[in-house]
Design an enzyme around this catalytic site. Structure first.
Site, PDB file in Angstrom:
ATOM      1  N   LYS A   1       2.872  -9.927  47.284  1.00 59.39           N
ATOM      2  CA  LYS A   1       2.913 -10.963  46.259  1.00 59.39           C
ATOM      3  C   LYS A   1       2.745 -12.328  46.920  1.00 59.39           C
ATOM      4  O   LYS A   1       3.500 -12.672  47.829  1.00 59.39           O
ATOM      5  CB  LYS A   1       4.257 -10.891  45.519  1.00 59.39           C
TER       6      LYS A   1
ATOM      7  N   SER B   1       9.049 -20.043  37.264  1.00 62.13           N
ATOM      8  CA  SER B   1       8.645 -20.701  38.513  1.00 62.13           C
ATOM      9  C   SER B   1       7.151 -21.030  38.458  1.00 62.13           C
ATOM     10  O   SER B   1       6.725 -22.084  38.955  1.00 62.13           O
ATOM     11  CB  SER B   1       8.921 -19.792  39.713  1.00 62.13           C
TER      12      SER B   1
ATOM     13  N   ARG C   1      13.874 -13.209  29.438  1.00 65.46           N
ATOM     14  CA  ARG C   1      13.357 -14.327  28.635  1.00 65.46           C
ATOM     15  C   ARG C   1      12.677 -13.814  27.377  1.00 65.46           C
ATOM     16  O   ARG C   1      12.585 -12.607  27.169  1.00 65.46           O
ATOM     17  CB  ARG C   1      12.342 -15.132  29.465  1.00 65.46           C
TER      18      ARG C   1
ATOM     19  N   HIS D   1      17.003 -19.767  36.468  1.00 63.56           N
ATOM     20  CA  HIS D   1      17.714 -18.910  37.430  1.00 63.56           C
ATOM     21  C   HIS D   1      19.158 -19.393  37.595  1.00 63.56           C
ATOM     22  O   HIS D   1      20.087 -18.590  37.625  1.00 63.56           O
ATOM     23  CB  HIS D   1      17.062 -18.991  38.821  1.00 63.56           C
TER      24      HIS D   1
END
Ligand code: ADP
Length: 160
Positions: A41, A130, A92, A17
């Site tokens: 979430k 993460s 990514r 990030h």
């Protein structure tokens, strides 16, 4: 130069990030980091914790942004509220594309004047997420190459 919003969960912020933030800072004159509060979430850190960790990581890495905010509801509403012309996202190795494509097209339908801009990950962070960081830390591994020290400390507090 347009103003941008970089939204995400940042649960917690990683060097992946931070790399996107640093590079976006060179393209946009004003960058806001938007931490999503999504009750559906499940996150390890609360929105307030994620905001604090993000601010401290940015400070430690000497990266300046306009501000870090938390928001709920539609992303385009947040972008409009803060008068953003662009939404920044990172891409990514293959896994992000389908989801990001769908989200960008939906957001364009909702707010055609806001452009989604994608920055390609740096090779060294292409598999960093993460989730991986949390998994490694929970299992007792060293995450020092993935996140700043402050983030590692906060992870240690959670898992202890
Ligand atoms: P979200 O739940 O919105 O995907 P994340 O915090 O996982 O929130 O990611 C926020 C944004 O940062 C996404 O666009 C994601 O693709 C990007 N991102 C996350 N990790 C990396 C990385 N290692 N390299 C480049 N971009 C990344």
């Amino acid at each position: 130069m347009p103003k941008a919003l970089y939204p995400g969960s940042f649960d917690p912020i990683t060097y992946g990030h931070l790399d996107i933030i640093e590079r976006a800072g060179k393209i946009f004159e004003d960058l806001i980091i938007g931490i999503v509060e999504n009750p559906r979430k499940e996150t390890l850190f609360t929105p307030t914790e994620r905001k604090e960790i993000t601010e401290r990581a940015l400070e430690a890495e000497e990266i300046s942004v306009s501000k870090v905010i938390t928001f709920s509801g539609l992303l385009v509403n947040c972008a409009e509220k803060y008068e953003r012309e662009s939404i920044v996202r990172g891409l990514r190795a293959n896994s992000d594309f389908e989801y990001e494509f769908q989200m960008a097209l939906t957001n364009r339908d909702l707010a055609p004047e806001i452009e989604s801009v994608f920055l390609m990950t740096s090779g060294e962070y292409s598999f960093l997420s993460s989730s991986i960081v949390k998994e490694v830390k929970e299992l007792g591994g060293d995450v020092g190459t993935f996140v700043p020290e402050i983030v590692e400390e906060k992870l240690a507090e959670k898992f202890n």
